[in-house]
Design a protein around this motif. Structure first.
Motif, PDB file in Angstrom:
ATOM      1  N   ARG A   2       0.844  -1.170   0.000  1.00  0.00           N
ATOM      2  CA  ARG A   2       0.000   0.000   0.000  1.00  0.00           C
ATOM      3  C   ARG A   2       0.883   1.225   0.000  1.00  0.00           C
ATOM      4  O   ARG A   2       1.129   1.855   1.014  1.00  0.00           O
ATOM      5  N   ALA A  22      -2.333  10.913   0.154  1.00  0.00           N
ATOM      6  CA  ALA A  22      -1.849   9.694  -0.484  1.00  0.00           C
ATOM      7  C   ALA A  22      -0.532   9.251   0.117  1.00  0.00           C
ATOM      8  O   ALA A  22      -0.300   8.061   0.335  1.00  0.00           O
ATOM      9  N   ILE A  25      -1.161   7.600   3.533  1.00  0.00           N
ATOM     10  CA  ILE A  25      -1.694   6.239   3.395  1.00  0.00           C
ATOM     11  C   ILE A  25      -0.609   5.302   2.904  1.00  0.00           C
ATOM     12  O   ILE A  25      -0.476   4.168   3.360  1.00  0.00           O
ATOM     13  N   ALA A  26       0.208   5.790   1.965  1.00  0.00           N
ATOM     14  CA  ALA A  26       1.287   4.955   1.448  1.00  0.00           C
ATOM     15  C   ALA A  26       2.246   4.561   2.556  1.00  0.00           C
ATOM     16  O   ALA A  26       2.722   3.423   2.620  1.00  0.00           O
ATOM     17  N   PRO A 256      -3.889   3.815  -3.120  1.00  0.00           N
ATOM     18  CA  PRO A 256      -3.394   5.197  -3.219  1.00  0.00           C
ATOM     19  C   PRO A 256      -3.385   5.723  -4.644  1.00  0.00           C
ATOM     20  O   PRO A 256      -3.481   6.928  -4.865  1.00  0.00           O
ATOM     21  N   ASP A 288      -7.488   6.517  -3.292  1.00  0.00           N
ATOM     22  CA  ASP A 288      -7.825   6.656  -1.865  1.00  0.00           C
ATOM     23  C   ASP A 288      -9.312   6.527  -1.554  1.00  0.00           C
ATOM     24  O   ASP A 288      -9.736   6.845  -0.442  1.00  0.00           O
TER      25      ASP A 288
END
Length: 332
Positions: A2, A22, A25-26, A256, A288
């Motif tokens: 991810r 993004a 989250i990554a 993402p 996302d």
């Protein structure tokens, strides 16, 4: 049950906000994967776990706001109404080092109303996919009702909470009940899906019970998006056989980049070989955003493992958030 490439040149306004989101989250995706390498076997990294009602299951899991769970899925929309006699049932399942909620559709086999039928299946039966599991015991008594204020009340006997687990798995198991009850009610058209739905859980007719010895049932519960699997395959169901192609693949996921990777591997004598086919599929909802995806495959007759995952561009070959199903294409 991810990551993104290195950050581009800084931009202003809404685009910059999306980039920051993004990247965060990554980073969570990379953190999850690194932990998984140290903590889990290769089988678990590929999504494996033992099925069954609490048989050989994990005994512990990070609590509600663990860094590996928070922020992957930010909203979990309700299922839509359908006339089919189908029950939505949520199960627990592994994805890297986490345990998330995954849904299966089951045929209604008893005369119970939809909410009770779905919950009884969740508590008393095993999932179709052996990668999924449940910690509930079959209850001696189970009932459900819906108020005019869109509150579902579930009344279950205390013997349903027989497993010994920590707070993290207890929270996930209660979310499993909430998702199953609300999904069944929504699909049956029993609730107003335009307003929030709450689930009040009574145990032997009383409030305040401590579910699995960890979660106090002193107030109504709602859907928690933190526990929803980042990727799952809806169709084909695990172990299904098809006599016609194309094989239509549908699922739900978040990425993402708004893109997921897939692979189809041959299975011979129960052993998975290398990729036979592979590719990517876009999530129409965009980066996302949790959304449904679909694509078609036209493989020759044989047994296959279908896997869908996020490719980590920072570590080529790393599969994150993977969900897999076994499927057979039979001769016409």
């Amino acid at each position: 049950m991810r990551s993104l490439p290195p950050a581009p040149t800084p931009r202003n306004g809404a685009c910059a906000i999306r980039d920051v989101k993004a990247q965060r989250i990554a980073q969570r995706y990379r953190t999850v994967d690194k932990i998984a390498i140290a903590a889990l076997s290769v089988t678990l990294l590929l999504g494996g776990c033992t099925s069954g009602n609490g048989e050989n299951h994990d005994a512990s899991m990070p609590a509600t706001m663990s860094s590996s769970a928070a922020g992957m899925v930010t909203s979990a929309p309700l299922e839509t109404a359908t006339s089919a006699e189908t029950l939505p049932v949520y199960w627990l399942g592994h994805s890297n080092d986490e345990v998330f909620l995954y849904r299966e559709f089951r045929s209604s086999t008893n005369a119970d109303e939809p909410i009770v039928a779905a919950l009884r299946t969740m508590m008393s039966e095993k999932p179709l996919d052996p990668d999924y599991f449940t910690l509930w015991n079959s209850p001696s008594r189970l009932g459900a009702s819906i108020s005019a204020k869109n509150v579902i009340t579930v009344d279950v006997s205390a013997d349903a909470f027989g497993q010994k687990v920590d707070a993290g798995l207890a929270q996930r198991s209660m979310s499993q009940l909430v998702y199953t009850a609300t999904a069944a009610a929504a699909m049956a058209g029993l609730v107003d899906t335009t307003t929030p739905i709450q689930v009040s859980v009574l145990v032997d007719g009383h409030t305040g019970y401590k579910a699995f010895g960890e979660v106090s049932l002193d107030k109504p519960l709602t859907r928690n998006p933190d526990f929803v699997a980042p990727i799952w395959i809806i169709d084909p169901a695990h172990g299904s056989t098809y006599k016609k192609v194309p094989l239509k693949v549908t699922g739900q996921g978040v990425s993402p980049t708004g893109t997921l990777a897939w692979s189809l591997s041959l299975v011979n004598d129960g052993k998975v070989s290398g990729d036979y086919l592979s590719g990517t599929v876009n999530i129409p909802a965009g980066p996302d955003e949790l959304g449904e995806f679909t694509f078609n495959l036209v493989p020759p007759p044989g047994s296959y493992e279908l896997s869908i995952f996020v490719n980590d561009p920072m570590l080529p070959g790393r599969k994150i958030g993977i969900d897999s199903k076994m499927v057979t294409i039979a001769n016409p």
